[in-house]
Write a protein that holds these residues in place. Structure first.
Motif, PDB file in Angstrom:
ATOM      1  N   GLY A 100      27.227  31.824  45.422  1.00  0.00           N
ATOM      2  CA  GLY A 100      27.583  33.146  45.904  1.00  0.00           C
ATOM      3  C   GLY A 100      27.269  34.225  44.897  1.00  0.00           C
ATOM      4  N   TRP A 102      28.878  38.170  43.958  1.00  0.00           N
ATOM      5  CA  TRP A 102      29.977  39.091  44.221  1.00  0.00           C
ATOM      6  C   TRP A 102      29.859  40.313  43.326  1.00  0.00           C
ATOM      7  CZ3 TRP A 102      30.528  33.880  43.125  1.00  0.00           C
ATOM      8  CH2 TRP A 102      30.870  33.070  44.212  1.00  0.00           C
ATOM      9  N   ASP A 103      30.393  41.443  43.786  1.00  0.00           N
ATOM     10  CA  ASP A 103      30.406  42.665  42.985  1.00  0.00           C
ATOM     11  C   ASP A 103      31.643  42.770  42.109  1.00  0.00           C
ATOM     12  OD1 ASP A 103      27.996  43.665  43.956  1.00  0.00           O
ATOM     13  OD2 ASP A 103      28.963  44.549  45.700  1.00  0.00           O
ATOM     14  N   ASP A 104      32.690  42.054  42.464  1.00  0.00           N
ATOM     15  CA  ASP A 104      33.984  42.182  41.789  1.00  0.00           C
ATOM     16  C   ASP A 104      34.615  40.800  41.660  1.00  0.00           C
ATOM     17  OD1 ASP A 104      36.920  42.501  41.608  1.00  0.00           O
ATOM     18  OD2 ASP A 104      36.484  44.625  41.848  1.00  0.00           O
ATOM     19  N   ASP A 106      37.564  39.931  41.915  1.00  0.00           N
ATOM     20  CA  ASP A 106      38.606  39.712  42.930  1.00  0.00           C
ATOM     21  C   ASP A 106      38.023  39.234  44.257  1.00  0.00           C
ATOM     22  OD1 ASP A 106      40.808  40.334  41.317  1.00  0.00           O
ATOM     23  OD2 ASP A 106      40.536  42.484  41.670  1.00  0.00           O
ATOM     24  N   GLU A 107      36.729  39.400  44.464  1.00  0.00           N
ATOM     25  CA  GLU A 107      36.088  38.948  45.699  1.00  0.00           C
ATOM     26  C   GLU A 107      35.788  37.452  45.699  1.00  0.00           C
ATOM     27  OE1 GLU A 107      32.556  41.280  46.147  1.00  0.00           O
ATOM     28  OE2 GLU A 107      33.646  43.164  46.335  1.00  0.00           O
ATOM     29  N   VAL A 108      35.827  36.826  44.518  1.00  0.00           N
ATOM     30  CA  VAL A 108      35.496  35.402  44.415  1.00  0.00           C
ATOM     31  C   VAL A 108      36.625  34.572  45.037  1.00  0.00           C
ATOM     32  CG1 VAL A 108      34.959  33.500  42.841  1.00  0.00           C
ATOM     33  CG2 VAL A 108      34.212  35.832  42.283  1.00  0.00           C
ATOM     34  N   ASP A 109      36.279  33.724  45.989  1.00  0.00           N
ATOM     35  CA  ASP A 109      37.240  32.805  46.603  1.00  0.00           C
ATOM     36  C   ASP A 109      37.193  31.500  45.824  1.00  0.00           C
ATOM     37  OD1 ASP A 109      38.857  31.212  48.159  1.00  0.00           O
ATOM     38  OD2 ASP A 109      37.615  31.370  49.972  1.00  0.00           O
ATOM     39  N   LYS A 144      39.093  35.926  35.699  1.00  0.00           N
ATOM     40  CA  LYS A 144      38.813  37.249  36.275  1.00  0.00           C
ATOM     41  C   LYS A 144      38.800  38.335  35.195  1.00  0.00           C
ATOM     42  CE  LYS A 144      40.528  36.441  40.959  1.00  0.00           C
ATOM     43  NZ  LYS A 144      41.475  36.890  41.995  1.00  0.00           N
ATOM     44  N   ASP A 174      26.872  42.423  39.538  1.00  0.00           N
ATOM     45  CA  ASP A 174      26.684  41.166  40.244  1.00  0.00           C
ATOM     46  C   ASP A 174      27.224  39.992  39.429  1.00  0.00           C
ATOM     47  OD1 ASP A 174      23.429  42.091  41.490  1.00  0.00           O
ATOM     48  OD2 ASP A 174      25.395  42.401  42.354  1.00  0.00           O
TER      49      ASP A 174
END
Length: 184
Positions: A100, A102-104, A106-109, A144, A174
């Protein structure tokens, strides 16, 4: 208190420490690339940087940073964009599987990630990287926080890598997660 006195003493007495600190705080941001690299080279190697007729490997690297500005270099240092080039030129079988982008942080699952993975910023080479060998032991808030610190790093200003300058705004946001084939 003694620790702070020791740090202040290092700052005053050691030009390399002072230069590194002032670089990180943005003191040299206004300086031309040539002047910055010349000062840094002088501190590291104890001699002037010869850009007119570079002789050593390190002098030639500095010359390349300043004068060899091929647009494809920007794509080649971008860990995400270079994947398309590798797929075209060599084949997709040479790509490490991408989990994946992600930009942030916190978006990482994190629940969706496998038990072993590598998570890193696109634009730098280490700060904020997480090599996870066992997800059950992962300190997610720390990961994080480390990623946020990595995303804030302006990699261009510490080494004046021209390729890093061209797209650093985009690249700094990114995050890439890769399966790691080298975990022990």
């Amino acid at each position: 208190m003694n620790r702070y006195i020791s740090m202040m003493k290092q700052f005053v007495l050691d030009p390399k420490v002072r230069f590194g600190y002032l670089t990180r705080t943005g003191f040299y941001n206004h300086m031309s690339d040539e002047e910055y690299l010349s000062r840094k080279y002088q501190l590291c190697f104890g001699q002037k940087l010869n850009l007119q007729n570079p002789q050593t490997f390190n002098e030639k690297l500095q010359w390349l940073k300043l004068y060899n500005r091929k647009p494809e270099y920007t794509m080649m240092v971008d860990k995400y964009k270079v994947r398309e080039y590798i797929a075209q030129e060599l084949g997709e079988e040479y790509l490490i599987p991408l989990l994946g982008v992600w930009d942030d942080p916190d978006e990482v699952d994190f629940d969706a990630l496998p038990d072993q993975f590598v998570l890193k910023c696109n634009h730098n080479s280490g700060l904020g990287m997480c090599i996870c060998k066992d997800k059950s032991k992962l300190d997610i808030p720390k990961v994080k926080a480390d990623l946020r610190k990595g995303l804030k790093q302006d990699y261009y200003l510490t080494g004046r890598h021209r390729a890093g300058l061209l797209h650093r705004d985009t690249m700094m946001h990114d995050l890439l997660a890769y399966y790691s084939y080298v975990l022990l």
